[in-house]
Write a protein that holds these residues in place. Structure first.
Motif, PDB file in Angstrom:
ATOM      1  N   LYS A  31       0.831  -1.220   0.000  1.00  0.00           N
ATOM      2  CA  LYS A  31       0.000   0.000   0.000  1.00  0.00           C
ATOM      3  C   LYS A  31       0.858   1.261   0.000  1.00  0.00           C
ATOM      4  N   LYS A  32       2.149   1.091   0.299  1.00  0.00           N
ATOM      5  CA  LYS A  32       3.028   2.253   0.378  1.00  0.00           C
ATOM      6  C   LYS A  32       4.363   1.904  -0.300  1.00  0.00           C
ATOM      7  N   ALA A  33       4.577   2.455  -1.477  1.00  0.00           N
ATOM      8  CA  ALA A  33       5.734   2.026  -2.275  1.00  0.00           C
ATOM      9  C   ALA A  33       6.879   3.026  -2.208  1.00  0.00           C
ATOM     10  N   LEU A  34       8.091   2.495  -2.074  1.00  0.00           N
ATOM     11  CA  LEU A  34       9.274   3.320  -2.331  1.00  0.00           C
ATOM     12  C   LEU A  34       9.697   3.017  -3.761  1.00  0.00           C
ATOM     13  N   VAL A  60      -2.138   3.397  -4.207  1.00  0.00           N
ATOM     14  CA  VAL A  60      -0.864   3.079  -3.553  1.00  0.00           C
ATOM     15  C   VAL A  60      -0.107   4.388  -3.319  1.00  0.00           C
ATOM     16  N   GLU A  61       0.288   4.628  -2.066  1.00  0.00           N
ATOM     17  CA  GLU A  61       1.073   5.838  -1.759  1.00  0.00           C
ATOM     18  C   GLU A  61       2.494   5.669  -2.285  1.00  0.00           C
ATOM     19  N   ASP A  90       5.969  -0.585   2.385  1.00  0.00           N
ATOM     20  CA  ASP A  90       5.777  -2.039   2.463  1.00  0.00           C
ATOM     21  C   ASP A  90       6.020  -2.728   1.116  1.00  0.00           C
ATOM     22  N   VAL A  91       6.510  -1.984   0.124  1.00  0.00           N
ATOM     23  CA  VAL A  91       6.928  -2.597  -1.148  1.00  0.00           C
ATOM     24  C   VAL A  91       7.981  -1.671  -1.780  1.00  0.00           C
ATOM     25  N   ILE A  92       9.005  -2.288  -2.363  1.00  0.00           N
ATOM     26  CA  ILE A  92      10.069  -1.514  -3.008  1.00  0.00           C
ATOM     27  C   ILE A  92       9.995  -1.774  -4.510  1.00  0.00           C
ATOM     28  N   VAL A  93       9.882  -0.698  -5.279  1.00  0.00           N
ATOM     29  CA  VAL A  93       9.771  -0.821  -6.736  1.00  0.00           C
ATOM     30  C   VAL A  93      11.089  -0.378  -7.379  1.00  0.00           C
ATOM     31  N   GLY A  94      11.749  -1.266  -8.088  1.00  0.00           N
ATOM     32  CA  GLY A  94      12.991  -0.931  -8.796  1.00  0.00           C
ATOM     33  C   GLY A  94      12.660  -0.569 -10.228  1.00  0.00           C
ATOM     34  N   LEU A  95      12.846   0.699 -10.597  1.00  0.00           N
ATOM     35  CA  LEU A  95      12.489   1.195 -11.929  1.00  0.00           C
ATOM     36  C   LEU A  95      13.747   1.697 -12.629  1.00  0.00           C
ATOM     37  N   GLY A  96      14.162   1.018 -13.701  1.00  0.00           N
ATOM     38  CA  GLY A  96      15.352   1.460 -14.433  1.00  0.00           C
ATOM     39  C   GLY A  96      16.140   0.281 -14.958  1.00  0.00           C
ATOM     40  N   GLY A  97      17.445   0.470 -15.101  1.00  0.00           N
ATOM     41  CA  GLY A  97      18.314  -0.615 -15.541  1.00  0.00           C
ATOM     42  C   GLY A  97      18.651  -1.515 -14.359  1.00  0.00           C
TER      43      GLY A  97
END
Ligand code: NZQ
Ligand code: ZN
Length: 400
Positions: A31-34, A60-61, A90-97
């Motif tokens: 519910k809360k993403a970095l 999602v915040e 509560d969730v980590i999003v990896g965006l990129g290479g």
């Protein structure tokens, strides 16, 4: 074929426009993403905004950490881990290479353990990695690759650099498998030529490492590996000639995932000597991983594989580069030449000197390669154990 146990739990969502489904996909996980991303590309291309919007629409915040450098650094990971904890993500999003995706995995680890990521790096004096690896606890991870190269999107590994100690090492463990990976080939349209080509060399290397060093009775794995190598070569040039060639970008992206998701190297054993040698180069000189691999491959093949397993080189040449020479040794040599020709065609043929490496660093680099990748031994595995002298000879041959 060797016995094996394979688990590839990442749910892969592949295709045009899939990035806009990031919200609905991630909302089922947290519910809360970095959102962890690099310093420039995803802002410039608008992809970061698209992902933030998709998440917000799904309720999602989001907190953004857009400071990941190529060859992500331990100190940056620790800062982001603290933010993840403070914000209650509560969730980590990896965006990129590979760099932001690897960083996301490392941040997901330190956010839970509260330890500096340097504790997990192999070869460090504390030796703590021996008890901390494999990593069993981390926040849930989602990956959104924007560059076809590492395969980090669907595997449980990450590579982190401690800039102060010049240790670049892999971490891994079951907790680091992304829960979901969103592979939208259109996100890779903007990758510049140099990184497109370096990425192709990286996936090609993931494919040849186990093929050259592992068990030779894994027929299925060999066939899959060769098919993926052919795909890499088949689509690298079209992607360079026309960066918006959807089929080229889609096939490269899917190849990069398959090359390091486990299916090619499982049941074969094998090792990653080219990677061990390259990681030291990029730890010292902060160069692109794929470029470093292209620089080292001809020297590694000539010094090691040509002597130990010329028949494997010959087979690669016949299956992948259409070499027709029947003599094994001659075919093996021709394979190395064919690979160099391909590197020249895509613009990755290079030397250590040309990327700024100082000759006096070659010996300390060879020593560090063994220290970090040797697991306490005085050699690193390949077709035969490689000593400091072997690694130094390869660096020397790749120098100019
Ligand atoms: O710096 P940003 O703004 O993020 O821009 C990046 C970076 O400058 C740019 N880029 C990425 N996507 C783009 C784009 N530019 C325009 N449009 C896009 N769509 O490309 C540059 C390189 O990015 P990076 O993430 O560093 O590249 P790569 O994917 O090659 O990742 C390299 C890292 O992954 C590690 C490497 O050692 C290195 O640290 N590896 C990780 C592996 C794994 N987890 O399984 C395995 C690999 O063997 C590798 O070691
Ligand atoms: Zn690699």
């Amino acid at each position: 074929m060797l016995n094996f146990s394979l688990h590839t739990p990442t749910r892969i969502h592949f295709g045009q426009g899939e990035v806009d489904r990031a919200g609905e996909i991630i909302a089922t996980i947290g519910k809360k993403a970095l959102i962890v991303t690099g310093r420039t590309a995803t802002k410039k291309t608008g992809v970061l905004d698209r992902v933030v919007q998709a998440l917000q629409q799904a309720g999602v915040e989001t907190t953004i950490f857009a400071e990941i450098e190529p060859n992500p650094r331990a100190q940056t990971i620790d800062r982001a881990g603290l933010i993840a904890r403070e914000q209650g993500c509560d969730v980590i999003v990896g965006l990129g290479g590979g760099s932001p995706m690897d960083a996301a995995k490392a941040i997901a680890t330190v956010a839970v353990s509260k330890r500096p990521i340097a504790n997990y790096l192999r070869g460090t004096e504390s030796g703590l990695w021996r008890e901390l690896l494999p990593i069993k606890e981390a926040l849930p991870i989602v990956t959104i690759p924007t560059l076809a190269a590492t395969g980090s999107e669907a595997n449980s590994g990450a590579v982190i650099t401690d800039w102060e100690t010049k240790v670049k090492a892999g971490i891994g463990g079951p907790a680091l498998f992304p829960k979901a990976a969103i592979l939208d080939p259109e996100l890779t349209y903007t990758v510049p030529a140099n990184y497109t080509a370096d990425g192709a060399v990286d996936m090609f290397t993931h494919l040849y490492e186990g093929y050259m060093t592992g068990d030779e009775h894994a027929y299925v794995q060999d066939e899959i590996t060769e098919a993926l190598m052919r795909s890499t070569i088949r689509f690298a040039k079209p992607a360079l000639d026309n960066p918006k060639d959807y089929e080229a970008r889609a096939n490269l992206l899917w190849t990069s995932t398959l090359a390091l998701v486990g299916i090619t190297n499982t049941g074969r054993g094998g090792s990653y000597p080219a990677h061990a040698m390259e990681h030291t180069v990029s730890a010292y000189y902060d160069i692109s991983h794929g470029r470093g691999l292209a620089i080292l491959a001809p020297a590694y093949f000539s010094h090691v594989i040509l002597h130990d397993r010329p028949h494997r080189l010959a087979r690669l040449g016949r299956r992948v580069f259409d070499i027709t020479i029947s003599d094994e040794q001659e075919a093996a040599k021709a394979t190395i030449e064919a690979m160099i020709t391909w590197f020249k065609e895509i613009g990755t043929f290079d030397t250590l000197k040309n990327v700024g490496v100082k000759r006096e660093d070659l010996l300390p680099m060879a020593q560090d390669t063994i220290r970090v990748a040797g697991n306490g031994a005085t050699t690193i595995p390949s077709t035969h154990p490689l000593t400091v002298e072997d690694v130094l000879a390869i660096y020397e041959a790749a120098y100019e």
